[in-house]
Structure formats: structure tokens, C-alpha cells
Design a protein around this motif. Structure first.
Motif, PDB file in Angstrom:
ATOM      1  N   LEU A 121       0.595  -1.186  -0.066  1.00  8.20           N
ATOM      2  CA  LEU A 121      -0.016  -0.140  -0.052  1.00  8.20           C
ATOM      3  C   LEU A 121       0.909   1.293  -0.133  1.00  8.20           C
ATOM      4  CD1 LEU A 121      -2.616  -0.941   2.753  1.00  8.20           C
ATOM      5  CD2 LEU A 121      -2.885  -1.056   0.419  1.00  8.20           C
ATOM      6  N   VAL A 122       0.423   2.343  -0.715  1.00  8.28           N
ATOM      7  CA  VAL A 122       1.111   3.503  -0.630  1.00  8.28           C
ATOM      8  C   VAL A 122       1.096   4.268   0.522  1.00  8.28           C
ATOM      9  CG1 VAL A 122       1.285   5.818  -1.879  1.00  8.28           C
ATOM     10  CG2 VAL A 122       0.890   3.781  -3.167  1.00  8.28           C
ATOM     11  N   LEU A 123       2.020   4.635   1.332  1.00  9.04           N
ATOM     12  CA  LEU A 123       2.028   5.257   2.427  1.00  9.04           C
ATOM     13  C   LEU A 123       2.011   6.795   2.153  1.00  9.04           C
ATOM     14  CD1 LEU A 123       4.506   3.249   4.562  1.00  9.04           C
ATOM     15  CD2 LEU A 123       2.189   3.031   4.379  1.00  9.04           C
ATOM     16  N   ALA A 124       2.608   7.329   1.356  1.00  6.50           N
ATOM     17  CA  ALA A 124       2.830   8.895   0.961  1.00  6.50           C
ATOM     18  C   ALA A 124       3.223   9.096  -0.318  1.00  6.50           C
ATOM     19  CB  ALA A 124       3.584   9.488   2.126  1.00  6.50           C
ATOM     20  N   TYR A 125       3.272  10.222  -0.654  1.00 10.52           N
ATOM     21  CA  TYR A 125       3.683  10.385  -2.149  1.00 10.52           C
ATOM     22  C   TYR A 125       4.096  11.881  -2.208  1.00 10.52           C
ATOM     23  CZ  TYR A 125      -0.627  12.259  -3.957  1.00 10.52           C
ATOM     24  OH  TYR A 125      -1.727  13.031  -4.157  1.00 10.52           O
ATOM     25  N   VAL A 126       4.995  12.429  -3.089  1.00  8.44           N
ATOM     26  CA  VAL A 126       5.379  13.789  -3.415  1.00  8.44           C
ATOM     27  C   VAL A 126       5.488  13.863  -4.996  1.00  8.44           C
ATOM     28  CG1 VAL A 126       7.103  15.553  -3.078  1.00  8.44           C
ATOM     29  CG2 VAL A 126       6.272  14.097  -1.260  1.00  8.44           C
ATOM     30  N   LEU A 127       4.961  14.771  -5.645  1.00  6.41           N
ATOM     31  CA  LEU A 127       5.248  15.046  -7.082  1.00  6.41           C
ATOM     32  C   LEU A 127       6.301  16.503  -7.031  1.00  6.41           C
ATOM     33  CD1 LEU A 127       1.774  14.494  -8.348  1.00  6.41           C
ATOM     34  CD2 LEU A 127       3.533  13.010  -8.758  1.00  6.41           C
ATOM     35  N   ALA A 128       7.437  16.184  -7.469  1.00  4.13           N
ATOM     36  CA  ALA A 128       8.434  17.395  -7.786  1.00  4.13           C
ATOM     37  C   ALA A 128       9.599  16.929  -8.494  1.00  4.13           C
ATOM     38  CB  ALA A 128       8.895  17.406  -6.169  1.00  4.13           C
ATOM     39  N   ASP A 129      10.633  17.397  -8.495  1.00  6.23           N
ATOM     40  CA  ASP A 129      11.495  17.324  -9.189  1.00  6.23           C
ATOM     41  C   ASP A 129      12.742  16.587  -8.655  1.00  6.23           C
ATOM     42  OD1 ASP A 129      12.604  18.718  -7.238  1.00  6.23           O
ATOM     43  OD2 ASP A 129      13.216  20.550  -8.526  1.00  6.23           O
ATOM     44  N   HIS A 130      13.843  16.004  -9.227  1.00  7.89           N
ATOM     45  CA  HIS A 130      14.555  14.863  -8.539  1.00  7.89           C
ATOM     46  C   HIS A 130      15.761  15.978  -7.779  1.00  7.89           C
ATOM     47  CE1 HIS A 130      17.479  11.400  -9.419  1.00  7.89           C
ATOM     48  NE2 HIS A 130      16.287  10.771  -8.878  1.00  7.89           N
ATOM     49  N   LYS A 131      15.416  16.280  -6.709  1.00  9.15           N
ATOM     50  CA  LYS A 131      16.474  17.159  -5.766  1.00  9.15           C
ATOM     51  C   LYS A 131      16.142  16.442  -4.396  1.00  9.15           C
ATOM     52  CE  LYS A 131      17.107  20.684  -8.804  1.00  9.15           C
ATOM     53  NZ  LYS A 131      17.756  20.040  -9.883  1.00  9.15           N
ATOM     54  N   ASP A 132      16.940  16.834  -3.608  1.00 11.24           N
ATOM     55  CA  ASP A 132      16.850  16.368  -2.080  1.00 11.24           C
ATOM     56  C   ASP A 132      15.833  16.717  -1.447  1.00 11.24           C
ATOM     57  OD1 ASP A 132      19.541  15.000  -2.962  1.00 11.24           O
ATOM     58  OD2 ASP A 132      20.389  15.963  -1.156  1.00 11.24           O
ATOM     59  N   ALA A 133      15.194  17.969  -1.689  1.00 12.40           N
ATOM     60  CA  ALA A 133      14.205  18.598  -1.076  1.00 12.40           C
ATOM     61  C   ALA A 133      12.886  17.869  -1.018  1.00 12.40           C
ATOM     62  CB  ALA A 133      13.873  19.804  -1.508  1.00 12.40           C
ATOM     63  N   ALA A 134      12.768  16.904  -2.275  1.00 12.53           N
ATOM     64  CA  ALA A 134      11.704  16.325  -2.468  1.00 12.53           C
ATOM     65  C   ALA A 134      11.595  15.103  -1.683  1.00 12.53           C
ATOM     66  CB  ALA A 134      11.331  15.683  -3.906  1.00 12.53           C
ATOM     67  N   PHE A 135      12.770  14.513  -1.529  1.00 14.57           N
ATOM     68  CA  PHE A 135      12.986  13.250  -0.878  1.00 14.57           C
ATOM     69  C   PHE A 135      12.803  13.789   0.918  1.00 14.57           C
ATOM     70  CE2 PHE A 135      15.709  10.664   2.133  1.00 14.57           C
ATOM     71  CZ  PHE A 135      14.661   9.410   2.005  1.00 14.57           C
ATOM     72  N   VAL A 136      13.300  14.695   1.163  1.00 14.08           N
ATOM     73  CA  VAL A 136      13.285  15.316   2.367  1.00 14.08           C
ATOM     74  C   VAL A 136      11.789  15.467   2.965  1.00 14.08           C
ATOM     75  CG1 VAL A 136      13.919  17.041   4.377  1.00 14.08           C
ATOM     76  CG2 VAL A 136      15.444  16.354   2.739  1.00 14.08           C
ATOM     77  N   GLN A 137      11.009  16.251   1.943  1.00 16.61           N
ATOM     78  CA  GLN A 137       9.523  16.395   2.295  1.00 16.61           C
ATOM     79  C   GLN A 137       8.795  14.681   2.296  1.00 16.61           C
ATOM     80  OE1 GLN A 137       7.545  18.396  -0.888  1.00 16.61           O
ATOM     81  NE2 GLN A 137       5.630  18.316  -0.173  1.00 16.61           N
ATOM     82  N   LEU A 138       9.085  14.014   1.346  1.00 17.36           N
ATOM     83  CA  LEU A 138       8.492  12.631   1.503  1.00 17.36           C
ATOM     84  C   LEU A 138       8.851  12.145   2.906  1.00 17.36           C
ATOM     85  CD1 LEU A 138       6.965  10.376   0.431  1.00 17.36           C
ATOM     86  CD2 LEU A 138       9.091   9.499  -0.579  1.00 17.36           C
ATOM     87  N   LYS A 139      10.234  12.109   3.426  1.00 21.01           N
ATOM     88  CA  LYS A 139      10.573  11.550   4.709  1.00 21.01           C
ATOM     89  C   LYS A 139       9.898  11.763   5.761  1.00 21.01           C
ATOM     90  CE  LYS A 139      14.767  10.391   7.071  1.00 21.01           C
ATOM     91  NZ  LYS A 139      14.930  11.229   8.413  1.00 21.01           N
ATOM     92  N   ALA A 140       9.715  13.394   5.875  1.00 26.67           N
ATOM     93  CA  ALA A 140       8.900  14.006   7.005  1.00 26.67           C
ATOM     94  C   ALA A 140       7.493  13.377   7.072  1.00 26.67           C
ATOM     95  CB  ALA A 140       8.796  15.547   6.687  1.00 26.67           C
ATOM     96  N   MET A 141       6.793  13.136   5.659  1.00 25.29           N
ATOM     97  CA  MET A 141       5.332  12.643   5.562  1.00 25.29           C
ATOM     98  C   MET A 141       5.487  11.222   6.261  1.00 25.29           C
ATOM     99  SD  MET A 141       4.528  14.170   1.805  1.00 25.29           S
ATOM    100  CE  MET A 141       2.734  13.564   1.800  1.00 25.29           C
TER     101      MET A 141
END
Length: 125
Positions: A24-44
Motif C-alpha cells: 500500500l502507498v503510504l505517502a507521495y510527493v510530485l516534484a523534481d529530482h532534488k534532495d528537497a523532494a525526498f526530505v519532504q517525503l521522509k517528513a510525511m
């Protein structure tokens, strides 16, 4: 999972995390391929209390995940790769050379977001 809008210079990435047992999908982010997008997902993902992360070998994972809780390799990422194939099959905007191909980033992200919310998270927005 990456796709693009208009040309390959306008890349869009669907960052998502799935439960290793259930798929099951827990969380998702639509963004570019930068560290900030992963940090946002990790926070979620923090409220879930995840103890182990299975990823590919992209650098942001090493920078933001502790080594004991991070496993790199294809053996444990098969479910998410299968989900990517399902997305590409069911969402024609992710396939090139179709009349459904996205021409704006906003519409691209809206369509992907609606699909994930409705079919993966089980809720309509």
C-alpha cells in the motif's frame, strides 16, 4: 518514478513510499529530482515510525537515511517497480507518443495526484 512534460528537460518525479508487507502507498510527493523532494517525503513518513527503508542507490538516500535502517538493492524494491509499471499502463500521460501526453506541469501533477489518491490511497479529493 520519472516522467516528463513536453520535453525530457522538464522532468517530473513521483516520489512515493509503500508498505513492504502490503504494497500500500503510504505517502507521495510530485516534484523534481532534488534532495528537497525526498526530505519532504521522509517528513510525511515520520508518523508511521518506519524502521527499515529499501531503496535504489540514489545519493539522497545515503545523505538522509541512517545506514543501519537503509538497504540498497533491487531485491526489496520489486513491489514498487511493479507499481510503476501499473501506473505507466493505466495513466496514458506517462507514455510518450500518445494524445494524452501532458503539456503542462500543473495538469501532469493533478492527474497523477488524483490517480494515486483515488486508486492507491482509496480516497477521492
Amino acid at each position: 518514478m520519472w516522467s516528463f512534460v513536453g520535453s525530457k528537460q522538464q522532468q517530473r518525479w513521483l516520489w512515493h513510499a509503500i508498505d513492504h508487507q502490503t504494497g500500500l502507498v503510504l505517502a507521495y510527493v510530485l516534484a523534481d529530482h532534488k534532495d528537497a523532494a525526498f526530505v519532504q517525503l521522509k517528513a510525511m513518513l515520520e508518523p508511521f515510525g518506519i524502521q527499515q527503508f529499501y531503496t535504489d542507490n540514489w545519493g539522497a538516500y545515503e545523505r538522509y537515511l541512517a545506514a543501519p535502517a537503509h538497504a540498497v538493492g533491487k531485491a526489496n524494491t520489486q513491489k514498487i517497480e511493479r507499481k510503476h509499471l501499473t501506473f505507466r499502463t493505466r495513466i496514458k500521460r506517462l507514455a510518450r507518443k500518445t494524445i494524452c501526453f501532458s503539456k503542462s506541469i500543473q495538469m501532469h501533477d493533478i492527474v497523477l495526484g488524483l490517480f494515486v489518491n483515488r486508486f492507491e490511497l482509496g480516497r477521492a479529493i
